[in-house]
Design a protein around this motif. Structure first.
Motif, PDB file in Angstrom:
ATOM      1  N   ASP A 197       0.815  -1.207   0.000  1.00 49.10           N
ATOM      2  CA  ASP A 197       0.000   0.000   0.000  1.00 49.10           C
ATOM      3  C   ASP A 197       0.854   1.265   0.000  1.00 49.10           C
ATOM      4  O   ASP A 197       0.524   2.243  -0.650  1.00 49.10           O
ATOM      5  CB  ASP A 197      -0.935  -0.015   1.221  1.00 49.10           C
ATOM      6  N   ASN A 198       1.992   1.255   0.719  1.00 46.77           N
ATOM      7  CA  ASN A 198       2.746   2.517   0.795  1.00 46.77           C
ATOM      8  C   ASN A 198       3.316   2.940  -0.556  1.00 46.77           C
ATOM      9  O   ASN A 198       3.478   4.129  -0.817  1.00 46.77           O
ATOM     10  CB  ASN A 198       3.809   2.511   1.907  1.00 46.77           C
ATOM     11  N   ALA A 199       3.578   1.969  -1.449  1.00 45.33           N
ATOM     12  CA  ALA A 199       4.033   2.327  -2.803  1.00 45.33           C
ATOM     13  C   ALA A 199       2.920   3.119  -3.501  1.00 45.33           C
ATOM     14  O   ALA A 199       3.170   4.126  -4.161  1.00 45.33           O
ATOM     15  CB  ALA A 199       4.366   1.071  -3.596  1.00 45.33           C
ATOM     16  N   GLU A 200       1.685   2.684  -3.307  1.00 49.10           N
ATOM     17  CA  GLU A 200       0.560   3.370  -3.950  1.00 49.10           C
ATOM     18  C   GLU A 200       0.342   4.766  -3.355  1.00 49.10           C
ATOM     19  O   GLU A 200       0.044   5.712  -4.073  1.00 49.10           O
ATOM     20  CB  GLU A 200      -0.713   2.532  -3.809  1.00 49.10           C
ATOM     21  N   GLN A 201       0.502   4.870  -2.046  1.00 54.28           N
ATOM     22  CA  GLN A 201       0.291   6.183  -1.418  1.00 54.28           C
ATOM     23  C   GLN A 201       1.282   7.207  -1.967  1.00 54.28           C
ATOM     24  O   GLN A 201       0.947   8.372  -2.159  1.00 54.28           O
ATOM     25  CB  GLN A 201       0.412   6.086   0.115  1.00 54.28           C
ATOM     26  N   ARG A 202       2.509   6.760  -2.206  1.00 53.89           N
ATOM     27  CA  ARG A 202       3.522   7.680  -2.747  1.00 53.89           C
ATOM     28  C   ARG A 202       3.099   8.188  -4.126  1.00 53.89           C
ATOM     29  O   ARG A 202       3.319   9.351  -4.471  1.00 53.89           O
ATOM     30  CB  ARG A 202       4.885   6.984  -2.842  1.00 53.89           C
ATOM     31  N   ILE A 203       2.468   7.321  -4.904  1.00 61.48           N
ATOM     32  CA  ILE A 203       2.029   7.736  -6.239  1.00 61.48           C
ATOM     33  C   ILE A 203       0.927   8.798  -6.131  1.00 61.48           C
ATOM     34  O   ILE A 203       0.927   9.786  -6.852  1.00 61.48           O
ATOM     35  CB  ILE A 203       1.531   6.527  -7.065  1.00 61.48           C
TER      36      ILE A 203
ATOM     37  N   LEU B 295      -1.309  19.655 -20.717  1.00 61.38           N
ATOM     38  CA  LEU B 295      -0.457  18.582 -20.206  1.00 61.38           C
ATOM     39  C   LEU B 295      -1.261  17.306 -19.971  1.00 61.38           C
ATOM     40  O   LEU B 295      -2.346  17.338 -19.383  1.00 61.38           O
ATOM     41  CB  LEU B 295       0.182  19.052 -18.884  1.00 61.38           C
ATOM     42  N   LEU B 296      -0.715  16.174 -20.424  1.00 62.44           N
ATOM     43  CA  LEU B 296      -1.390  14.884 -20.221  1.00 62.44           C
ATOM     44  C   LEU B 296      -0.638  14.073 -19.176  1.00 62.44           C
ATOM     45  O   LEU B 296       0.590  14.030 -19.190  1.00 62.44           O
ATOM     46  CB  LEU B 296      -1.423  14.096 -21.534  1.00 62.44           C
ATOM     47  N   ILE B 297      -1.410  13.430 -18.286  1.00 62.88           N
ATOM     48  CA  ILE B 297      -0.784  12.616 -17.245  1.00 62.88           C
ATOM     49  C   ILE B 297      -1.282  11.179 -17.375  1.00 62.88           C
ATOM     50  O   ILE B 297      -2.482  10.938 -17.507  1.00 62.88           O
ATOM     51  CB  ILE B 297      -1.116  13.172 -15.843  1.00 62.88           C
ATOM     52  N   GLY B 298      -0.354  10.249 -17.354  1.00 68.24           N
ATOM     53  CA  GLY B 298      -0.745   8.841 -17.480  1.00 68.24           C
ATOM     54  C   GLY B 298      -0.104   7.987 -16.398  1.00 68.24           C
ATOM     55  O   GLY B 298       1.015   8.246 -15.970  1.00 68.24           O
ATOM     56  N   ILE B 299      -0.862   6.982 -15.962  1.00 67.72           N
ATOM     57  CA  ILE B 299      -0.351   6.022 -14.981  1.00 67.72           C
ATOM     58  C   ILE B 299      -0.083   4.705 -15.704  1.00 67.72           C
ATOM     59  O   ILE B 299      -0.964   4.185 -16.396  1.00 67.72           O
ATOM     60  CB  ILE B 299      -1.421   5.782 -13.881  1.00 67.72           C
ATOM     61  N   LEU B 300       1.112   4.194 -15.537  1.00 71.25           N
ATOM     62  CA  LEU B 300       1.471   2.912 -16.152  1.00 71.25           C
ATOM     63  C   LEU B 300       1.644   1.853 -15.065  1.00 71.25           C
ATOM     64  O   LEU B 300       1.900   2.174 -13.917  1.00 71.25           O
ATOM     65  CB  LEU B 300       2.809   3.022 -16.887  1.00 71.25           C
ATOM     66  N   GLY B 301       1.541   0.603 -15.462  1.00 71.90           N
ATOM     67  CA  GLY B 301       1.975  -0.485 -14.583  1.00 71.90           C
ATOM     68  C   GLY B 301       0.898  -1.036 -13.667  1.00 71.90           C
ATOM     69  O   GLY B 301      -0.301  -0.944 -13.944  1.00 71.90           O
ATOM     70  N   CYS B 302       1.354  -1.609 -12.566  1.00 71.60           N
ATOM     71  CA  CYS B 302       0.480  -2.431 -11.730  1.00 71.60           C
ATOM     72  C   CYS B 302      -0.652  -1.655 -11.068  1.00 71.60           C
ATOM     73  O   CYS B 302      -1.752  -2.162 -10.889  1.00 71.60           O
ATOM     74  CB  CYS B 302       1.304  -3.145 -10.663  1.00 71.60           C
ATOM     75  N   MET B 303      -0.376  -0.413 -10.694  1.00 68.44           N
ATOM     76  CA  MET B 303      -1.422   0.364 -10.035  1.00 68.44           C
ATOM     77  C   MET B 303      -2.533   0.706 -11.029  1.00 68.44           C
ATOM     78  O   MET B 303      -3.709   0.786 -10.673  1.00 68.44           O
ATOM     79  CB  MET B 303      -0.785   1.636  -9.496  1.00 68.44           C
TER      80      MET B 303
END
Ligand code: SAH
Ligand code: SF4
Length: 439
Positions: free
Chosen positions: A39-45, A62-70
């Motif tokens: 969970d703490n990895a996600e909170q940092r994001i 500006l465009l923002i994208g989330i990649l990966g497991c989250m």
């Protein structure tokens, strides 16, 4: 693994004509590669997204994208509910990125999170900056389903790249001057390309260029084969360093974790590895506070850590993850208790590494020079075959060179020394023995 994935993403974007900026305020697209394992990895994001949205206020395009497991886990929350990002792209959908960026720039928020049984990106050339060490993903996904772990849900089923494509990549890297490759997979023992297994892959990679070191991670203790041990032992440029996460010292907890081995098996495996490779370096991962873990379970974990004399290890407080089997078990060890237990395990590991590192004072170690040390431009850092970090004063060395260093000082994480001439370096421990007698 995420560094390797980001290089694949960069390769895809470069092919589509995108260029990188060093200044975040100049960026038209910001992509964040994420981890969901705790969970703490996600909170940092979430913290990071707050910051990026401030840039967006200044630059509405500006465009923002989330990649990966989250992205895989929180697709709707991120795009629809919280509207924090314009795109979410799971680990098997990176090829769609150029299209998604284009659509997002026309105002269409995009979600691409399908998991694949075949995607392995083996035809994509990852974009790496020149250097000494490179990561290579040789397989993706995981079929183990340890009950605490979200990886099988966020990264999907196991699939391997062809041996030929990995060997080809290593050849290209060697030609570019890389001196170390680390083969990556969640459970490399499951690597398969037709009749070839992971040991075959390691041997083929090691044969590409004997001046290139080969490392790998991670090996699951249940099915590390004799053939793999033999292959590591008999190839000089395969590093004598094995990350072999045990997770807990209690058979009862291992069973609840679905780790599928017992402590007896694990200890037997470690003995076999040490017999085949005296001086091999072994590290582990330990989770403290898994559901129902008692003080007794914690104590046997500490005993195991002390008995195994690990060269190092990573320790984690158990973090419940949705979808996993353990999510349904009662998270009944308090935060405070988890903190105490993880602290004790960490301390035990530190104490052992300190003693092992200090026992190396006076010996001469061969290291591969990597880069400047973080603290000073006048110092360089390199690593031993057994993955110990060594800091030494810079004196004309260059990254990628193998040199011999006399170890003079050590703490639990790092060795410090000075370069010695190669002709003094034969018979490694001689100087150590001399120093001991003179003491
Ligand atoms: N495939 C690797 C592990 C990948 S995750 C292996 O099996 O060894 C890296 C480490 O994170 C794990 O070894 C475990 O110790 C830790 N971890 C994974 N899920 C966790 C969770 N829910 N809570 C705490 N630690 C976790
Ligand atoms: Fe997670 Fe277990 Fe697979 Fe490692 S082997 S990634 S801990 S499920």
């Amino acid at each position: 693994m995420n560094v390797a994935d980001s290089e694949v993403v960069s390769g895809i974007l470069q092919r589509a004509g995108y260029v990188f900026t060093q200044e975040i305020s100049d960026a038209d697209v910001i992509l964040v590669n994420t981890c969901a394992v705790r969970d703490n990895a996600e909170q940092r994001i979430y913290g990071r997204l707050g910051l990026f949205n401030r840039y967006k206020k200044r630059n509405p395009g500006l465009l923002i994208g989330i990649l990966g497991c989250m992205a895989e886990r929180l697709r709707f929350e991120l795009v629809e509910r919280e509207r924090l990002v314009d795109m979410v792209i799971g680990p098997d959908e990176y090829r769609k990125l150029p299209l998604l960026i284009e659509q997002a720039s026309e105002g269409e928020r995009g979600i691409a999170v399908r998991l694949s049984r075949v995607e392995n990106y083996e035809d994509i050339t990852p974009l790496r900056t020149d250097g000494v060490c490179a990561w290579i993903s040789v397989m993706r996904g995981c079929d183990k389903f340890c009950t605490f772990c979200v990886v099988p849900f966020t990264r999907g089923r196991e699939r391997s790249r062809s041996l030929q494509s990995v060997v080809q990549e290593v050849l290209m890297l060697a030609e570019r001057g890389f001196k170390e490759v680390t083969l990556l997979g969640q459970n490399v023992n499951s690597y398969r390309d037709g009749d070839y297994d992971f040991a075959d892959l390691m041997r083929s990679v090691a044969e590409v260029d004997r001046s290139v070191r080969v490392r790998f991670t991670t090996s699951h203790p249940q099915d590390m084969s004799d053939k793999l041990i033999e292959t590591i032992a008999s190839n000089d440029n395969i590093c004598k360093y094995i990350h072999l996460p045990v997770q807990s010292g209690s058979d009862r907890i291992l069973k609840l974790m679905n780790r599928t081995y017992t402590i007896d098996h694990y200890v037997g495996l470690v003995e076999k590895i040490r017999r085949a490779m005296p001086g091999v370096s072994l590290t582990t991962d330990i989770i403290s506070g898994f559901p129902s873990e008692t003080e007794g379970d914690h104590q046997v974990t500490l005993d195991l850590v002390n008995e195994m004399k690990y060269d190092g290890g990573y320790t984690f407080k158990y973090s419940p993850r949705e979808n996993t089997k353990a999510w349904g078990m009662k998270d009944d060890v308090s935060e405070e208790e988890k903190g105490r237990r993880v602290g004790e395990v960490t301390q035990a590991l530190h104490k052992i590494s300190l003693a092992l590192n200090q026992s190396m004072i006076g010996t001469i170690e061969r290291i591969l020079v990597e880069r400047h040390s973080k603290k000073s431009d006048c110092e360089f850092m390199g690593r031993t075959d057994t993955n110990r970090t060594v800091i030494f004063p810079r004196n004309g060395e260059y990254p990628g060179e193998y040199i011999d260093v006399l170890i003079q000082r050590a703490n639990s994480a790092t060795l410090f020394g000075t370069r010695v001439d190669a002709e003094n370096a034969d018979g490694g421990n001689r100087l150590g023995a001399l120093q001991e007698t003179s003491l």
